[in-house]
Write a protein that holds these residues in place. Structure first.
Motif, PDB file in Angstrom:
ATOM      1  N   ILE A  31       0.824  -1.215   0.000  1.00 23.22           N
ATOM      2  CA  ILE A  31       0.000   0.000   0.000  1.00 23.22           C
ATOM      3  C   ILE A  31       0.856   1.262   0.000  1.00 23.22           C
ATOM      4  O   ILE A  31       0.348   2.359   0.153  1.00 23.22           O
ATOM      5  CB  ILE A  31      -0.974   0.031   1.199  1.00 23.22           C
ATOM      6  N   TYR A  32       2.136   1.093  -0.199  1.00 19.91           N
ATOM      7  CA  TYR A  32       3.054   2.222  -0.224  1.00 19.91           C
ATOM      8  C   TYR A  32       3.344   2.678  -1.649  1.00 19.91           C
ATOM      9  O   TYR A  32       3.438   1.870  -2.568  1.00 19.91           O
ATOM     10  CB  TYR A  32       4.379   1.811   0.421  1.00 19.91           C
ATOM     11  N   ALA A  33       3.528   3.966  -1.806  1.00 21.26           N
ATOM     12  CA  ALA A  33       4.111   4.491  -3.037  1.00 21.26           C
ATOM     13  C   ALA A  33       5.621   4.259  -2.973  1.00 21.26           C
ATOM     14  O   ALA A  33       6.207   4.181  -1.898  1.00 21.26           O
ATOM     15  CB  ALA A  33       3.820   5.978  -3.164  1.00 21.26           C
ATOM     16  N   THR A  34       6.231   4.153  -4.135  1.00 18.95           N
ATOM     17  CA  THR A  34       7.678   3.928  -4.198  1.00 18.95           C
ATOM     18  C   THR A  34       8.283   4.796  -5.287  1.00 18.95           C
ATOM     19  O   THR A  34       7.674   5.005  -6.337  1.00 18.95           O
ATOM     20  CB  THR A  34       7.984   2.451  -4.508  1.00 18.95           C
ATOM     21  N   GLY A  35       9.471   5.267  -5.020  1.00 16.97           N
ATOM     22  CA  GLY A  35      10.163   6.091  -5.996  1.00 16.97           C
ATOM     23  C   GLY A  35      11.599   5.650  -6.167  1.00 16.97           C
ATOM     24  O   GLY A  35      12.204   5.086  -5.253  1.00 16.97           O
ATOM     25  N   TRP A  36      12.123   5.877  -7.346  1.00 19.48           N
ATOM     26  CA  TRP A  36      13.553   5.689  -7.624  1.00 19.48           C
ATOM     27  C   TRP A  36      14.187   7.067  -7.793  1.00 19.48           C
ATOM     28  O   TRP A  36      13.738   7.864  -8.620  1.00 19.48           O
ATOM     29  CB  TRP A  36      13.771   4.867  -8.887  1.00 19.48           C
ATOM     30  N   TYR A  37      15.211   7.310  -6.996  1.00 24.36           N
ATOM     31  CA  TYR A  37      15.990   8.541  -7.073  1.00 24.36           C
ATOM     32  C   TYR A  37      17.389   8.189  -7.577  1.00 24.36           C
ATOM     33  O   TYR A  37      17.828   7.042  -7.499  1.00 24.36           O
ATOM     34  CB  TYR A  37      16.129   9.180  -5.696  1.00 24.36           C
ATOM     35  N   ARG A  38      18.090   9.200  -8.050  1.00 27.67           N
ATOM     36  CA  ARG A  38      19.501   9.021  -8.373  1.00 27.67           C
ATOM     37  C   ARG A  38      20.281  10.263  -7.965  1.00 27.67           C
ATOM     38  O   ARG A  38      19.724  11.374  -7.918  1.00 27.67           O
ATOM     39  CB  ARG A  38      19.711   8.721  -9.850  1.00 27.67           C
ATOM     40  N   GLN A  39      21.548  10.036  -7.670  1.00 20.90           N
ATOM     41  CA  GLN A  39      22.429  11.144  -7.308  1.00 20.90           C
ATOM     42  C   GLN A  39      23.788  10.915  -7.944  1.00 20.90           C
ATOM     43  O   GLN A  39      24.465   9.924  -7.649  1.00 20.90           O
ATOM     44  CB  GLN A  39      22.569  11.271  -5.795  1.00 20.90           C
ATOM     45  N   ALA A  40      24.144  11.830  -8.831  1.00 19.90           N
ATOM     46  CA  ALA A  40      25.448  11.800  -9.473  1.00 19.90           C
ATOM     47  C   ALA A  40      26.411  12.644  -8.651  1.00 19.90           C
ATOM     48  O   ALA A  40      25.993  13.543  -7.907  1.00 19.90           O
ATOM     49  CB  ALA A  40      25.335  12.330 -10.893  1.00 19.90           C
ATOM     50  N   PRO A  41      27.721  12.402  -8.770  1.00 17.65           N
ATOM     51  CA  PRO A  41      28.712  13.178  -8.014  1.00 17.65           C
ATOM     52  C   PRO A  41      28.546  14.672  -8.259  1.00 17.65           C
ATOM     53  O   PRO A  41      28.453  15.121  -9.408  1.00 17.65           O
ATOM     54  CB  PRO A  41      30.039  12.663  -8.553  1.00 17.65           C
ATOM     55  N   GLY A  42      28.485  15.421  -7.185  1.00 16.20           N
ATOM     56  CA  GLY A  42      28.387  16.865  -7.286  1.00 16.20           C
ATOM     57  C   GLY A  42      27.022  17.392  -7.665  1.00 16.20           C
ATOM     58  O   GLY A  42      26.852  18.591  -7.872  1.00 16.20           O
ATOM     59  N   LYS A  43      26.029  16.512  -7.745  1.00 12.81           N
ATOM     60  CA  LYS A  43      24.680  16.932  -8.135  1.00 12.81           C
ATOM     61  C   LYS A  43      23.681  16.590  -7.040  1.00 12.81           C
ATOM     62  O   LYS A  43      23.922  15.742  -6.195  1.00 12.81           O
ATOM     63  CB  LYS A  43      24.269  16.282  -9.451  1.00 12.81           C
ATOM     64  N   GLN A  44      22.541  17.270  -7.099  1.00 10.26           N
ATOM     65  CA  GLN A  44      21.483  16.986  -6.143  1.00 10.26           C
ATOM     66  C   GLN A  44      20.778  15.677  -6.510  1.00 10.26           C
ATOM     67  O   GLN A  44      20.753  15.255  -7.657  1.00 10.26           O
ATOM     68  CB  GLN A  44      20.471  18.137  -6.141  1.00 10.26           C
ATOM     69  N   ARG A  45      20.211  15.065  -5.487  1.00 12.74           N
ATOM     70  CA  ARG A  45      19.422  13.862  -5.716  1.00 12.74           C
ATOM     71  C   ARG A  45      18.159  14.241  -6.471  1.00 12.74           C
ATOM     72  O   ARG A  45      17.508  15.228  -6.142  1.00 12.74           O
ATOM     73  CB  ARG A  45      19.070  13.208  -4.378  1.00 12.74           C
ATOM     74  N   GLU A  46      17.832  13.467  -7.496  1.00  9.45           N
ATOM     75  CA  GLU A  46      16.642  13.757  -8.267  1.00  9.45           C
ATOM     76  C   GLU A  46      15.742  12.520  -8.358  1.00  9.45           C
ATOM     77  O   GLU A  46      16.216  11.384  -8.388  1.00  9.45           O
ATOM     78  CB  GLU A  46      16.986  14.232  -9.698  1.00  9.45           C
ATOM     79  N   LEU A  47      14.454  12.798  -8.387  1.00  9.74           N
ATOM     80  CA  LEU A  47      13.474  11.721  -8.536  1.00  9.74           C
ATOM     81  C   LEU A  47      13.393  11.332 -10.008  1.00  9.74           C
ATOM     82  O   LEU A  47      13.095  12.152 -10.860  1.00  9.74           O
ATOM     83  CB  LEU A  47      12.109  12.182  -8.029  1.00  9.74           C
ATOM     84  N   VAL A  48      13.636  10.068 -10.278  1.00 12.20           N
ATOM     85  CA  VAL A  48      13.652   9.569 -11.650  1.00 12.20           C
ATOM     86  C   VAL A  48      12.279   9.025 -12.042  1.00 12.20           C
ATOM     87  O   VAL A  48      11.786   9.295 -13.140  1.00 12.20           O
ATOM     88  CB  VAL A  48      14.715   8.462 -11.788  1.00 12.20           C
ATOM     89  N   GLU A  88      25.204   9.996 -19.004  1.00 12.95           N
ATOM     90  CA  GLU A  88      24.620  10.917 -18.015  1.00 12.95           C
ATOM     91  C   GLU A  88      23.660  10.231 -17.052  1.00 12.95           C
ATOM     92  O   GLU A  88      23.177  10.852 -16.100  1.00 12.95           O
ATOM     93  CB  GLU A  88      23.918  12.091 -18.713  1.00 12.95           C
ATOM     94  N   ASP A  89      23.355   8.958 -17.270  1.00 14.76           N
ATOM     95  CA  ASP A  89      22.553   8.196 -16.313  1.00 14.76           C
ATOM     96  C   ASP A  89      23.410   7.646 -15.170  1.00 14.76           C
ATOM     97  O   ASP A  89      22.869   7.071 -14.214  1.00 14.76           O
ATOM     98  CB  ASP A  89      21.856   7.017 -17.007  1.00 14.76           C
ATOM     99  N   THR A  90      24.715   7.813 -15.270  1.00 13.03           N
ATOM    100  CA  THR A  90      25.614   7.334 -14.222  1.00 13.03           C
ATOM    101  C   THR A  90      25.306   8.031 -12.900  1.00 13.03           C
ATOM    102  O   THR A  90      25.275   9.259 -12.830  1.00 13.03           O
ATOM    103  CB  THR A  90      27.075   7.587 -14.621  1.00 13.03           C
ATOM    104  N   ALA A  91      25.066   7.241 -11.876  1.00 17.81           N
ATOM    105  CA  ALA A  91      24.698   7.776 -10.565  1.00 17.81           C
ATOM    106  C   ALA A  91      24.524   6.622  -9.586  1.00 17.81           C
ATOM    107  O   ALA A  91      24.503   5.449  -9.986  1.00 17.81           O
ATOM    108  CB  ALA A  91      23.391   8.575 -10.649  1.00 17.81           C
ATOM    109  N   VAL A  92      24.374   6.975  -8.326  1.00 15.46           N
ATOM    110  CA  VAL A  92      23.893   6.020  -7.338  1.00 15.46           C
ATOM    111  C   VAL A  92      22.370   6.112  -7.336  1.00 15.46           C
ATOM    112  O   VAL A  92      21.814   7.208  -7.226  1.00 15.46           O
ATOM    113  CB  VAL A  92      24.455   6.305  -5.943  1.00 15.46           C
ATOM    114  N   TYR A  93      21.723   4.986  -7.478  1.00 13.83           N
ATOM    115  CA  TYR A  93      20.266   4.929  -7.530  1.00 13.83           C
ATOM    116  C   TYR A  93      19.735   4.414  -6.196  1.00 13.83           C
ATOM    117  O   TYR A  93      20.196   3.395  -5.677  1.00 13.83           O
ATOM    118  CB  TYR A  93      19.812   4.025  -8.676  1.00 13.83           C
ATOM    119  N   PHE A  94      18.744   5.135  -5.679  1.00  8.55           N
ATOM    120  CA  PHE A  94      18.119   4.801  -4.399  1.00  8.55           C
ATOM    121  C   PHE A  94      16.630   4.571  -4.593  1.00  8.55           C
ATOM    122  O   PHE A  94      15.998   5.250  -5.402  1.00  8.55           O
ATOM    123  CB  PHE A  94      18.267   5.956  -3.403  1.00  8.55           C
ATOM    124  N   CYS A  95      16.075   3.651  -3.826  1.00 11.23           N
ATOM    125  CA  CYS A  95      14.621   3.584  -3.802  1.00 11.23           C
ATOM    126  C   CYS A  95      14.119   4.128  -2.466  1.00 11.23           C
ATOM    127  O   CYS A  95      14.812   4.078  -1.452  1.00 11.23           O
ATOM    128  CB  CYS A  95      14.093   2.181  -4.052  1.00 11.23           C
TER     129      CYS A  95
END
Length: 117
Positions: A31-48, A88-95
Motif C-alpha cells: 500500500i506504499y508508493a515507491t520512488g527511484w531517485y539518483r544522485q550523481a557526483p556533485g549533483k542533487q538527488r533527483e526523482l527519476v 549521463e545516467d551514471t549515478a547512485v540509484y536509491f529507492c
C-alpha cells in the motif's frame, strides 16, 4: 516504515540495459508508493520515477521512453527497467517508499550504475 534493499546496479556500455530491484520487508509495502531517485557526483538527488500503490507512474523527462518502473506486490519488489542507457545516467540509484508519494519514510542504501561511453 519498511526496510528496502536495492540490487541490479553495475557497469554497462552506452545503449545497454539494466534492471534495478528494490526489495522491501513488511506487508504494508503493497500500500506504499515507491520512488527511484539518483544522485550523481556533485549533483542533487533527483526523482527519476515513481509508482503509486495502484500502479500509476510518473517519470522525469530525461528518462521518459527509456525507463520503466513497475511493482510486484506479491514479491514486495519494485523494479526500474533502464534501456538505452547514456553516460549521463551514471549515478547512485536509491529507492524510497512511503504512504504516499513524497511522504517517503524509508530509504534503501543505494546501488551504483555506471554507463561508459
Amino acid at each position: 516504515q519498511v526496510q528496502l534493499v536495492e540490487s541490479g546496479g553495475g557497469l554497462v556500455q552506452a545503449g545497454g540495459s539494466l534492471r534495478l530491484s528494490c526489495a522491501a520487508s513488511g506487508s504494508i509495502f503493497s500500500i506504499y508508493a515507491t520512488g527511484w531517485y539518483r544522485q550523481a557526483p556533485g549533483k542533487q538527488r533527483e526523482l527519476v520515477a515513481r509508482i503509486t500503490s495502484t500502479g500509476s507512474t510518473n517519470y522525469v523527462d530525461s528518462v521518459k521512453g527509456r525507463f520503466t518502473i513497475s511493482r510486484d506486490n506479491a514479491k514486495n519488489t519494485v523494479y526500474l527497467q533502464m534501456n538505452s542507457l547514456k553516460p549521463e545516467d551514471t549515478a547512485v540509484y536509491f529507492c524510497a517508499a512511503g504512504p504516499t508519494a513524497f511522504r517517503w519514510d524509508s530509504w534503501g542504501q543505494g546501488t551504483q550504475v555506471t554507463v561508459s561511453s
